[in-house]
Design an enzyme around this catalytic site. Structure first.
Site, PDB file in Angstrom:
ATOM      1  N   LYS A  16       0.885  -1.265   0.162  1.00  0.00           N
ATOM      2  CA  LYS A  16      -0.088   0.079  -0.058  1.00  0.00           C
ATOM      3  C   LYS A  16       0.891   1.186  -0.024  1.00  0.00           C
ATOM      4  O   LYS A  16       0.725   2.137  -0.808  1.00  0.00           O
ATOM      5  CB  LYS A  16      -0.968   0.070   1.253  1.00  0.00           C
ATOM      6  CG  LYS A  16      -2.068  -1.135   1.185  1.00  0.00           C
ATOM      7  CD  LYS A  16      -2.722  -1.155   2.447  1.00  0.00           C
ATOM      8  CE  LYS A  16      -1.722  -1.392   3.819  1.00  0.00           C
ATOM      9  NZ  LYS A  16      -1.251  -2.677   3.844  1.00  0.00           N
ATOM     10  N   GLY A  40       3.461  -0.506   8.752  1.00  0.00           N
ATOM     11  CA  GLY A  40       4.847  -0.486   8.255  1.00  0.00           C
ATOM     12  C   GLY A  40       4.610  -0.386   6.841  1.00  0.00           C
ATOM     13  O   GLY A  40       4.512  -1.459   6.127  1.00  0.00           O
ATOM     14  N   HIS A  41       4.943   0.805   6.286  1.00  0.00           N
ATOM     15  CA  HIS A  41       4.899   1.005   4.975  1.00  0.00           C
ATOM     16  C   HIS A  41       6.371   1.419   4.353  1.00  0.00           C
ATOM     17  O   HIS A  41       6.797   2.236   4.907  1.00  0.00           O
ATOM     18  CB  HIS A  41       3.760   2.228   4.741  1.00  0.00           C
ATOM     19  CG  HIS A  41       2.447   1.941   5.343  1.00  0.00           C
ATOM     20  ND1 HIS A  41       1.326   2.754   5.372  1.00  0.00           N
ATOM     21  CD2 HIS A  41       1.835   0.517   5.504  1.00  0.00           C
ATOM     22  CE1 HIS A  41       0.206   2.089   5.942  1.00  0.00           C
ATOM     23  NE2 HIS A  41       0.581   0.829   5.952  1.00  0.00           N
ATOM     24  N   ARG A 145     -14.706   5.091  26.425  1.00  0.00           N
ATOM     25  CA  ARG A 145     -14.911   6.466  26.679  1.00  0.00           C
ATOM     26  C   ARG A 145     -13.970   7.027  27.792  1.00  0.00           C
ATOM     27  O   ARG A 145     -14.470   7.712  28.780  1.00  0.00           O
ATOM     28  CB  ARG A 145     -16.393   6.906  26.874  1.00  0.00           C
ATOM     29  CG  ARG A 145     -17.272   6.687  25.846  1.00  0.00           C
ATOM     30  CD  ARG A 145     -18.628   6.734  26.290  1.00  0.00           C
ATOM     31  NE  ARG A 145     -19.194   5.198  26.774  1.00  0.00           N
ATOM     32  CZ  ARG A 145     -20.521   4.910  27.238  1.00  0.00           C
ATOM     33  NH1 ARG A 145     -21.277   5.560  26.812  1.00  0.00           N
ATOM     34  NH2 ARG A 145     -20.588   3.779  27.757  1.00  0.00           N
ATOM     35  N   GLN A 225      -3.291  -1.908   7.356  1.00  0.00           N
ATOM     36  CA  GLN A 225      -3.483  -3.225   7.263  1.00  0.00           C
ATOM     37  C   GLN A 225      -4.292  -3.789   6.090  1.00  0.00           C
ATOM     38  O   GLN A 225      -4.132  -3.364   5.181  1.00  0.00           O
ATOM     39  CB  GLN A 225      -4.439  -3.598   8.654  1.00  0.00           C
ATOM     40  CG  GLN A 225      -3.625  -3.561   9.925  1.00  0.00           C
ATOM     41  CD  GLN A 225      -3.436  -2.065  10.563  1.00  0.00           C
ATOM     42  OE1 GLN A 225      -4.626  -1.071  10.460  1.00  0.00           O
ATOM     43  NE2 GLN A 225      -2.290  -1.580  10.787  1.00  0.00           N
ATOM     44  N   ARG A 304       9.344  -9.558  11.910  1.00  0.00           N
ATOM     45  CA  ARG A 304       8.885 -10.999  12.051  1.00  0.00           C
ATOM     46  C   ARG A 304       8.704 -11.472  10.707  1.00  0.00           C
ATOM     47  O   ARG A 304       8.536 -10.888   9.678  1.00  0.00           O
ATOM     48  CB  ARG A 304       7.652 -11.117  12.509  1.00  0.00           C
ATOM     49  CG  ARG A 304       7.670 -10.917  14.020  1.00  0.00           C
ATOM     50  CD  ARG A 304       6.208 -11.019  14.730  1.00  0.00           C
ATOM     51  NE  ARG A 304       5.352  -9.962  14.347  1.00  0.00           N
ATOM     52  CZ  ARG A 304       4.096 -10.199  14.813  1.00  0.00           C
ATOM     53  NH1 ARG A 304       3.491 -11.102  15.230  1.00  0.00           N
ATOM     54  NH2 ARG A 304       3.242  -9.247  14.308  1.00  0.00           N
ATOM     55  N   THR A 415       6.025  -3.804 -10.157  1.00  0.00           N
ATOM     56  CA  THR A 415       6.986  -4.958 -10.548  1.00  0.00           C
ATOM     57  C   THR A 415       8.151  -4.864  -9.877  1.00  0.00           C
ATOM     58  O   THR A 415       9.158  -5.514 -10.085  1.00  0.00           O
ATOM     59  CB  THR A 415       7.087  -4.924 -11.936  1.00  0.00           C
ATOM     60  OG1 THR A 415       7.675  -3.587 -12.357  1.00  0.00           O
ATOM     61  CG2 THR A 415       5.930  -5.025 -12.730  1.00  0.00           C
ATOM     62  N   SER A 416       8.386  -3.828  -8.811  1.00  0.00           N
ATOM     63  CA  SER A 416       9.520  -3.864  -7.958  1.00  0.00           C
ATOM     64  C   SER A 416       9.235  -2.829  -6.869  1.00  0.00           C
ATOM     65  O   SER A 416       8.257  -2.145  -6.850  1.00  0.00           O
ATOM     66  CB  SER A 416      10.805  -3.406  -8.647  1.00  0.00           C
ATOM     67  OG  SER A 416      11.141  -2.069  -8.397  1.00  0.00           O
TER      68      SER A 416
END
Ligand code: GDP
Ligand code: IMO
Ligand code: MG
Length: 431
Positions: A16, A40-41, A145, A225, A304, A415-416
């Site tokens: 993403k 984690g992007h 709350r 996510q 991980r 593609t990469s």
């Protein structure tokens, strides 16, 4: 003007971040609308790597407004550190380029502690495999709350009252878990210290976005996510604690559902998952090993190893429906280069019956076995391909079969990891 939502259509890590960065050239405002720094992007721009967790993936492009919406849970200490790291890479971040919704809930240190303590105490089969970042406990407090929100940092009396309310719940809970009680004064001191650094970016985001929309600016919503980790539609309880599907984009920033014109689903050309939970097409053989190695399948947030498996068309057909996906971006096609045979899951077998979707009951999900169809692979390289014509016939066949099986067209291909190694088929921003 078209506004676009980008969402993950599998178990996260579909790519993403790369695609939001690529698309943000066409947008004016880029908004995160849920999740937190469990995300984690990774962006790769001319060989330079940017790892983002809480900041929207449009942040590296000059002249864009990045927004953290109220649907996010924000760890203020983490955010300020991330801003420093990204600034050190030459990116300008100011109150003009970054806004945080005033009604955004904060993740506090005791949320992370509770998250990790629960995971440690869990027995096999009940462990979720969370990122340990306090995401679940912070969302629980929001709904309960008793969460502290960005705006509460501006007034000492309000902040003290909010902290007392949170502690009333958390201290007895910690006592029961055998964990030390929270020190009220120390927590207040920490919060008062961090307040100015966060309040600098605080804004009534709903109002800013409403004005931007009226001025014809293009808004890009960035999901974290993936749909199978959604709190309602994911493989519960092995999910995250927010709605991650496209419907959340509007509530997560304070806009109406009509603000969204196009939903782009990001789909990996195979399947991965981090953490526990059912995964029908998971591979434990050389093919799985090869996908992991070629795809560098290690988590950006926790490091991980990601579990790997064949493409699951039944699942993606399901998540396309749930998120209202108009078109997909198929990523990591290059990772499939050189496989002699490729398998695609088209449905499941359960107790002698064939299903074309993943059922909701956890025991049934765990017992579903995939029904595969096989396709020949391709020996040529697709790595770095930037046009449809650069793709080998075998890869085109695979893409076309994916489209047919999920019932949704491919709008983009990747593609990469590099920003420009992207093929545009249909522009999601086109009116
Ligand atoms: P996100 O969480 O959906 O943003 O995805 P991540 O960034 O966690 O994981 C995707 C990984 O794949 C990152 O390391 C990207 O740099 C990389 N990536 C993205 N698109 C492609 C692609 O088309 N091919 C390859 N080989 N890697 C890609
Ligand atoms: P991006 O945005 C992949 C997973 C965790 C765990 C479950 C619950 O990079 O795609 P949490 O810490 O949210 O309570 O953990 O969700 N998870 C992700 N998996 N990509 C992510 O984000 C994830 N964010 C959470 O591994 O299984
Ligand atoms: Mg990721």
């Amino acid at each position: 003007m078209a506004n676009v939502v980008v969402v993950g259509a599998q178990w996260g890590d579909e790519g993403k971040g790369k695609i939001v960065d690529w698309l943000s050239e066409r947008a004016d405002v880029i908004c995160r609308f849920q999740g937190g720094h469990n995300a984690g992007h990774t962006l790769v721009i001319d060989g330079e790597v940017f790892k983002l967790h809480a900041l929207p993936s449009g942040v590296v492009r000059k002249g864009k407004l990045s927004v953290i919406g109220n649907g996010v849970v924000l760890d203020p200490w983490h955010l300020l550190k991330e801003i420093e790291t990204i600034r050190a890479q030459g990116v300008e971040i100011t109150a003009e380029t970054l806004m945080i919704a005033e009604n955004t809930p904060l993740i506090l240190p005791f949320h992370g502690e509770l998250d990790r303590a629960r995971e440690e105490a869990a027995s096999k089969g009940t462990k979720i495999g969370t990122t340990g970042r306090g995401i679940g406990p912070a969302y629980e407090d929001k709904v309960g709350r008793r969460v502290i929100r960005v705006a509460d940092l501006a007034d000492d009396a309000t902040l003290e009252a909010r902290v007392d309310r949170a502690l009333q719940h958390h201290n007895p809970l910690r006592k029961g878990l055998g964990v030390e009680e929270i020190d009220r004064e120390a927590l207040l001191a920490q919060l008062k210290e961090i307040a100015p650094g966060i309040l600098e970016y605080a804004a009534p985001v709903w109002k800013v976005l409403s004005e931007k929309r009226k001025a014809g600016k293009r808004i890009l919503f960035e999901g974290a996510q993936g749909a199978l980790l959604d709190i309602d539609f994911g493989t519960y309880p092995f999910v995250t604690s927010s709605n991650v599907i496209a419907g959340q984009a509007a509530t997560g920033v304070g806009m109406g559902p009509g603000a969204v014109n196009y939903v782009l689903g990001i789909v990996k050309a195979y399947t991965t998952r981090v953490g526990e939970g059912p995964f029908p097409t998971e591979l434990h053989d050389d093919d799985g090993q090869r996908l992991g190695e070629r795809g560098h399948e290690f988590g950006t947030t926790t490091g991980r190893k990601r579990r790997c498996g064949w493409f699951d068309a039944a699942l993606v057909r399901q998540t396309c429906a749930i998120s209202g996906i108009n078109g997909i971006c198929l990523t990591k096609l290059d990772v499939l280069d050189g496989f002699e045979t490729l398998k695609i899951c088209v449905g499941y077998e359960l107790d002698g019956k064939t299903l074309d979707y993943l059922p909701t009951a956890a025991d049934e999900q765990a017992r579903c076995t995939p029904v595969y169809e096989e396709m020949p692979g391709w020996s040529e390289s697709t790595e770095g391909a930037r046009s449809w014509n650069d793709l080998p016939a075998g890869a085109i066949k695979y893409v076309k079969r994916v489209e047919e099986l999920i019932g949704c067209p491919v709008a983009l291909l990747s593609t990469s990891p590099e920003r420009e190694d992207t093929i545009l088929v249909t522009d999601p921003f086109a009116d």
